[in-house]
Design an enzyme around this catalytic site. Structure first.
Site, mmCIF file in Angstrom:
data_model
loop_
_atom_site.group_PDB
_atom_site.id
_atom_site.type_symbol
_atom_site.label_atom_id
_atom_site.label_comp_id
_atom_site.label_asym_id
_atom_site.label_seq_id
_atom_site.Cartn_x
_atom_site.Cartn_y
_atom_site.Cartn_z
ATOM 1 N N HIS A 103 16.137 27.719 71.037
ATOM 2 C CA HIS A 103 15.285 26.649 71.077
ATOM 3 C C HIS A 103 15.012 26.493 69.590
ATOM 4 O O HIS A 103 14.382 27.480 68.914
ATOM 5 C CB HIS A 103 14.390 26.724 72.033
ATOM 6 C CG HIS A 103 13.702 25.110 72.000
ATOM 7 N ND1 HIS A 103 14.118 24.117 72.865
ATOM 8 C CD2 HIS A 103 12.531 24.778 71.437
ATOM 9 C CE1 HIS A 103 13.509 23.259 72.501
ATOM 10 N NE2 HIS A 103 12.241 23.392 71.706
ATOM 11 N N ASN B 93 25.956 27.118 65.301
ATOM 12 C CA ASN B 93 25.561 28.427 65.853
ATOM 13 C C ASN B 93 26.726 29.055 66.727
ATOM 14 O O ASN B 93 26.941 30.112 66.760
ATOM 15 C CB ASN B 93 24.354 28.244 66.936
ATOM 16 C CG ASN B 93 23.016 28.140 66.094
ATOM 17 O OD1 ASN B 93 22.623 29.193 65.658
ATOM 18 N ND2 ASN B 93 22.531 26.985 65.920
ATOM 19 N N GLY C 206 27.802 22.638 66.401
ATOM 20 C CA GLY C 206 28.344 24.062 66.838
ATOM 21 C C GLY C 206 28.384 25.031 65.630
ATOM 22 O O GLY C 206 28.968 26.013 65.668
HETATM 23 C C1 GAR Z 1 19.969 24.100 67.119
HETATM 24 O O1 GAR Z 1 19.086 23.952 66.293
HETATM 25 C C2 GAR Z 1 19.600 24.455 68.478
HETATM 26 O O2 GAR Z 1 18.371 25.168 68.399
HETATM 27 C C3 GAR Z 1 19.418 23.251 69.086
HETATM 28 O O3 GAR Z 1 20.367 22.366 68.598
HETATM 29 C C4 GAR Z 1 20.881 22.533 67.340
HETATM 30 C C5 GAR Z 1 22.417 22.913 67.395
HETATM 31 O O4 GAR Z 1 22.698 23.138 66.435
HETATM 32 N N1 GAR Z 1 19.241 23.428 70.420
HETATM 33 C C6 GAR Z 1 18.223 22.781 71.295
HETATM 34 O O5 GAR Z 1 17.388 21.618 70.856
HETATM 35 C C7 GAR Z 1 18.180 22.947 72.967
HETATM 36 N N2 GAR Z 1 17.234 22.321 73.456
HETATM 37 P P1 GAR Z 1 24.258 23.389 66.006
HETATM 38 O O6 GAR Z 1 25.139 22.332 66.854
HETATM 39 O O7 GAR Z 1 24.849 23.403 64.488
HETATM 40 O O8 GAR Z 1 24.312 24.849 66.421
#
Ligand code: GAR
Length: 190
Positions: A103, A14, A12
């Site tokens: 993504h 982002n 989480g």
């Molecule tokens: C992020 O890098 C996002 O781009 C990726 O998961 C990560 C979550 O990080 N999303 C995908 O791969 C979707 N297909 P976070 O939980 O630290 O935000």
């Protein structure tokens, strides 16, 4: 007020950037964090930041329960920030051009079913790509195929591991994602 729901399955980071970015925003706020993983770090982050969270499972995503919850909470925009499930066509239809995903690669490369999180970075490093990046796009009923809103690139270095690349991609995401979502929200009013 534009009411934003962030959907996330993992740590989480982002989601946190989005919540913090919009905390002082004049017209938009993250009012809900939706999550499909009871152990996900995003739930603690939401709690710490005072944003209500909503935990659901895959069946509830498919059977319309999640859609009703989002509609009941008058959500205007759903932002997927590390959300790993396919969004059902019914939910896409209920929120036309109102669901956005990030993504961690330059789509259309390294997208599709099974291409998420560290799997993406492993594939990019294994292919010895010179460049990777992020794609922010509208969501349709197929994985990673909706219309692109934004891309940014970063180098992939010969000595990179999936972990070092993931860290670089996360920096890129944190820098751009809230700003791109803000531009989108600003355009709602026009
Ligand atoms: C992020 O890098 C996002 O781009 C990726 O998961 C990560 C979550 O990080 N999303 C995908 O791969 C979707 N297909 P976070 O939980 O630290 O935000």
């Amino acid at each position: 007020m534009v009411r934003i729901a962030v959907l996330a399955s993992g740590s989480g980071s982002n989601a946190q950037r989005l919540i913090e970015h919009f905390a002082q925003h004049p017209v938009a706020r993250v009012v809900l964090v939706g999550c499909d993983q009871p152990e996900a770090g995003v739930l603690q982050r939401a709690w710490d930041l005072g944003v209500p969270s909503y935990l659901f499972n895959g069946a509830q995503l498919k059977d319309g329960t999640v859609q009703r919850e989002l509609q009941g909470q008058h959500i205007d925009l759903a932002v997927l920030a590390g959300f790993m499930r396919l969004i059902p066509a019914s939910l896409v239809k209920a929120f036309p051009q109102r669901i956005v995903n990030i993504h961690p690669a330059l789509l259309p490369k390294y997208g599709g079913k099974g291409m998420y999180g560290h799997h993406v970075h492993e594939a990019v490093v294994a292919a010895k790509e010179k460049e990777s990046g992020i794609t922010i796009h509208y969501v349709n009923e197929r994985y990673d195929e909706g219309e692109h809103l934004f891309q940014a690139t970063c180098p992939v270095l010969p000595e990179d591991t999936p972990e070092t690349l993931a860290a670089r991609i996360h920096e890129l995401e944190h820098a751009h994602f809230p700003v791109v979502i803000e531009q989108l929200v600003d355009a709602f009013g026009r």
